[in-house]
Write a protein that holds these residues in place. Structure first.
Motif: not given
Length: 484
Positions: A278, A280, A282, A319, A348, A353, A376, A406-407, A409-410
């Motif tokens: 996964c 993500d 930032s 992104d 994500d 994306q 999300k 997902r969380d 990876a975030h």
């Protein structure tokens, strides 16, 4: 029933409470000696004014409540840990790692079995007792038990006379000394079995004996001894109290295999996704754009395979371009090194994306990999060539698994971004000055105190610093004046 109505109806009993958000996700698990008082405190106006940002964010996000009544604070602690490990709520810190409660292990197949404290229950032939919420009470009980039954505390699998020479337990009569045959192996094993019965709660005789001694000490006005016996009695009762059943049926702890099988079914995957990766991004600002990749094997996080990326080719905040870059870099390397490709890729985000990830994979001729985007806001799942997103039931095991991935990876992406920002704050503009090493930078800062004072200094003053010289001093001043 509204949240406030549920709070008003909470009983004045010990238990565990779960706050849920508007997507029916558990966001916080807490324990309480008094459920009504504890949960009401969160929403009291005076506390809200003094609360930190995390607590205020939790209260704002909470729209529903669930609770479980238990019989004691110790049971609440055990249930809280179990539920946190199950749901991994975003506002909990304790118990989210692999830490487990204490257990007592004894392997009766050993020649002279030992009682050991452990946190991991293995599939072996040993007997396990627990879990125990209080480590201090457990250790106090074990020490008394070893003394009462004459059990050894040495670590040797088969104690010998050599161990006896370095041991004081027999001298102070805390051990029956099987190492020098003061007691036979059969007799020692019988003592171990009696100790097992003691840990199972069959300890009424010993507890009554200690209570009688405590009362005798109190009558003799030996209050210090009475207090010690009282503490010992409380530790014994807490450790050997049989586990009680909870009033409500606990949520079933999910099986990773069940989660994966359900995920395969809802996504119509050709096989169970044993390996999931996964990604993500930032991208809070144009500085330090980063990405994370987390790996889940057999439904569990494989932290040794996590990767962090600094975006190299994207200008500004984009992104989609960042996602395309990191996907391309990741799987080009996998192809070059002959590594294993994942059974499922999760990004994500939504359509944008997902489209960026697919472009990167197609450029590498990887057209058969399964890729989804998890948006999300409404937890919508976007898939290739399907116009409408898939929306799963909020209680779906497959969705909860995707949310955990997902969380994670975030979390990794944000942690890396914050790390780089902190590092940047520690850096100086001198890092970009040609000819200035880390050591020279430290010498200059030590000599002048700040960049502004260096700017106002003369070439001669800067050149006087060890290792600088006139030519480099001129370059430094020129560089600093060009930066304003």
């Amino acid at each position: 029933m509204s949240l406030q109505e549920k709070i008003r109806d909470l009983p004045h009993k010990p238990g565990v409470y779960l706050f849920k958000d508007r997507f029916n996700r558990v966001i916080y698990v807490g324990k309480a000696v008094d459920l009504h008082k504890r949960v009401s405190q969160y929403f009291h106006p005076s506390r809200r004014l003094r609360a930190d940002r995390k607590l205020n964010a939790l209260v704002e996000a909470a729209v529903d409540l669930e609770y479980y009544v238990v019989h004691s604070e110790a049971e609440a602690v055990l249930l809280e840990g179990r539920l946190i490990k199950e749901f991994r709520p975003r506002y909990n810190v304790s118990f989210r790692d692999d830490k487990r409660f204490l257990l007592v292990k004894v392997d009766l197949s050993e020649p002279f079995p030992r009682f050991q404290v452990t946190r991991l229950k293995k599939q072996d032939n040993a007997r396990y007792f627990g879990p125990f919420a209080s480590s201090s009470a457990l250790r106090t009980t074990l020490n008394l038990m070893k003394k009462k039954f004459g059990l050894r505390s040495c670590s040797a699998l088969i104690p010998s006379e050599k161990d006896y020479k370095h041991c004081l337990d027999h001298i102070i009569k805390n051990c029956s000394a099987p190492c020098i045959a003061k007691i036979s192996q059969a007799e020692y094993l019988e003592r171990v079995k009696m100790a097992c019965a003691f840990l199972e709660g069959k300890s009424k005789e010993m507890i009554d004996e200690i209570r009688l001694k405590m009362e005798e000490a109190a009558q003799a006005q030996d209050f210090e001894k009475a207090a010690e016996l009282r503490n010992l009695l409380e530790a014994l009762e807490e450790t050997t109290r049989p586990a009680r059943r909870f009033v409500k049926q606990l949520p079933k702890v999910s099986s990773p295999l069940e989660d994966l099988e359900e995920l395969q079914a809802v996504l119509a995957l050709p096989q169970v996704p044993h390996l999931i990766e996964c990604f993500d991004i930032s991208n809070i600002s144009s500085t330090h754009k980063v990405a994370s990749m987390v790996t889940f094997r057999e439904g569990k996080a494989d932290r040794s395979s996590y990767r962090r990326y600094r975006i190299k080719t994207v200008a500004g905040q984009d992104d989609f371009a960042c996602m395309q870059e990191v996907i391309r870099r990741r799987y080009k390397r996998v192809l070059d090194e002959g590594g294993r490709l994942p059974d499922l890729i999760v990004v994500d985000g939504g359509k944008g994306q997902l489209s960026s990830a697919l472009k990167a994979l197609h450029s590498l001729q990887l057209n058969d990999l399964c890729v989804i985007g998890l948006a999300k806001e409404n937890e919508e799942i976007y898939r290739e060539a399907l116009p409408d997103p898939l929306v799963l039931d909020k209680r779906s095991k497959a969705l909860r698994l995707l949310q955990r991935i997902r969380d994670e990876a975030h979390r990794v992406a944000n942690s890396y971004h914050q790390l780089l920002l902190k590092k940047r704050m520690r850096e100086s503009i001198l890092d970009d000055c040609p000819g200035i090493s880390e050591n020279r930078k430290k010498l200059l800062i030590r000599a002048f105190g700040s960049i502004e004072k260096i700017k106002k200094s003369s070439v001669e003053e800067i050149a006087a610093v060890k290792g600088i010289g006139k030519k480099l001093a001129e370059q430094i001043l020129s560089f600093l004046s060009s930066r304003g």
